[in-house]
Design an enzyme around this catalytic site. Structure first.
Site, PDB file in Angstrom:
ATOM      1  N   GLU A 214       0.916  -1.123   0.094  1.00 54.80           N
ATOM      2  CA  GLU A 214       0.121  -0.071  -0.148  1.00 54.80           C
ATOM      3  C   GLU A 214       0.733   1.166  -0.178  1.00 54.80           C
ATOM      4  OE1 GLU A 214      -3.407  -0.154  -0.483  1.00 54.80           O
ATOM      5  OE2 GLU A 214      -3.187  -2.282  -0.309  1.00 54.80           O
ATOM      6  N   CYS A 248      -1.869   9.196   2.667  1.00 57.83           N
ATOM      7  CA  CYS A 248      -1.538   8.851   1.399  1.00 57.83           C
ATOM      8  C   CYS A 248      -2.353   9.120   0.337  1.00 57.83           C
ATOM      9  CB  CYS A 248      -1.023   7.243   1.650  1.00 57.83           C
ATOM     10  SG  CYS A 248      -2.634   6.425   2.213  1.00 57.83           S
TER      11      CYS A 248
END
Length: 460
Positions: A214, A248
């Site tokens: 991720e 993010c």
């Protein structure tokens, strides 16, 4: 001997043995451990809120909404769904396999490693752990050393809740992470930067260990000329400046149509002032940059464009005010590197081709955001640009849904998770074909007179 005193090799050896004994296989065991984890999180909540304030200056509202609350939601969904997720599923059987039955059986990988980042240090450690437990694995957690108070609290919570042969926390710096990556894990789940993701993938490749990565990237936010500018400003400000931009999936830069750019910038500045006041760095709702290195990196971007709002900095408190930058060259550092902070470049566009050219010139983004009332425009953008996940007329909210697979593509990640998709990420799906003994179709054998005709009819 306390787990912190054990070398990683011994922790992994013990977890392999625990997994081989079969204790994690029964779904009842997994449900019981998920309940214990939920009870521990609720019990630790006040201390977790305090630790998140210490490490990142997160307000109680932000810390609960983006860290603890998401973890509890993931737990609720896993507890409701795990029995169904873990059941073998029947599959279709082709006519060429007459008399057979087919099924797919989810199987835990075994002993897993979860390496988590500092920006959401609790949620991004616990959410993948929930998936690992639900899927029947053991787990070693490596929280970030850049948020030491949260890391220490996670270690205490896990130590009080689970045997280290089942779930263990290993704290430390990059050297500790490197030592962990040399261990024979059955799966590695990493959340962090693409640069470190490459290191993780390289280490995993040496042992052929499957990975879920991720990562991040430059997530564009497109504001069309017919967007609801007031609503867009509010939702973009929320997604960009929560956690001081250290998210993010935060909008990395804004593409704004030339006809509405001036009005949008004005509304965005008004919203930020409403959220955080005239002096946002003094607001109890506004976070800080995690450390001095990242603070200096971000302040270095301030010269890459003309500051049209914000720009204030304080090296003592490691705070940077929400900042809007105009006239940013597309080849400047701030437009080539993931910002991961409270700076938002505003890029003017005239037509869709400009958007596509700029986005495609960078690695594939983790997220993409489009604000428009024009469904056809949104459809074209979503269809033509490659990215991990998207929101139409909002930002970051997709990450909080336990019913959507969240993950990147290319340099923004490999694989996805959340809810059932997290269970899948930590599972191997075994295909099992059971053939009948009652009859044996002769056509597949070389001595069959009519075999070729039957094969041609069946396999076309």
């Amino acid at each position: 001997m306390p787990v912190s005193a054990l070398p990683p090799s011994e922790i992994v050896r013990r977890q392999h043995a625990f997994f081989r004994d079969g204790a994690t296989r029964p779904v009842s065991f997994r449900v019981d451990r998920l309940r214990k984890l939920r009870e521990a999180i609720v019990r630790f909540e006040p201390r977790l809120l305090a630790a998140l304030r210490q490490d990142l200056n997160k307000s109680e509202r932000e810390a609960y909404a983006t860290e603890i609350g998401i973890a509890l939601t993931e737990l609720r969904v896993a507890l409701r769904g795990v029995r169904g997720w873990a059941k073998p599923k029947r599959a279709k059987t082709p006519m060429s396999h007459s008399g057979a039955s087919s099924r797919i059986v989810p199987e835990p990988y075994g002993t897993t490693l979860i390496v988590s980042p500092w920006n959401y240090p609790f949620m991004l450690t616990i959410a993948p752990l929930i998936s690992a437990i639900a899927a029947g694995n053991t787990a070693v957690l490596k929280p970030s050393e850049l948020t030491p108070n949260v890391s220490m609290l996670i270690a205490e919570l896990i130590r009080e809740t689970f045997s280290s042969d089942y779930v263990a926390v290993v704290e430390g710096d990059a050297q500790v992470s490197a030592e962990l990556l040399r261990q024979p894990f059955d799966h590695i789940f990493f959340t962090g930067s693409p640069a470190v993701g490459r290191i993780v993938m390289e280490a995993a490749a040496k042992q052929l260990i499957p990975v879920t990565l991720e990562l991040g990237g430059k997530s564009p936010c497109i504001v069309d000329k017919d967007a609801d500018l007031q609503l867009a400003a509010k939702r973009i400000a929320f997604g960009k400046f929560t956690n001081a931009g250290q998210t993010c999936v935060a909008p990395d830069y804004a593409f704004v149509h030339r006809e509405v750019k001036e009005a949008f910038v004005e509304k965005l500045a008004e919203v930020v002032t409403r959220f955080y006041g005239e002096r946002p760095m003094e607001s109890p709702e506004y976070g800080r940059i995690v450390n001095e290195r990242h603070y200096k990196r971000l302040t270095g971007y301030l010269d890459d464009g003309r500051i049209v709002f914000g720009g204030q900095t304080d090296g003592t408190s490691l705070k940077i005010a929400p900042t809007l930058l105009d006239q940013v060259p597309l080849d400047s550092p701030i437009m080539r590197e993931e910002i991961f902070g409270p700076l938002l470049p505003i890029v003017e566009y005239e037509d869709e081709a400009e958007i596509e050219a700029v986005v495609e010139a960078n690695p594939k983004p983790l997220a993409l955001y489009v604000f428009t009332r024009n469904k056809a425009f949104a459809g074209r953008i979503v269809e033509r640009i490659r990215f991990g996940d998207a929101c139409i007329n909002d930002t970051v909210m997709h990450f909080g849904s336990p019913y959507l697979p969240i993950g990147g593509v290319g340099s923004s990640g490999i694989g996805s998770y959340h809810g059932e998709y997290g269970f899948r990420a930590f599972s191997h799906y075994k295909s099992i074909l059971t053939m009948t003994n009652l009859f044996d179709p002769p056509f597949r054998y070389p001595d069959s007179k009519w075999g070729m005709k039957v094969i041609r009819k069946l396999l076309r």
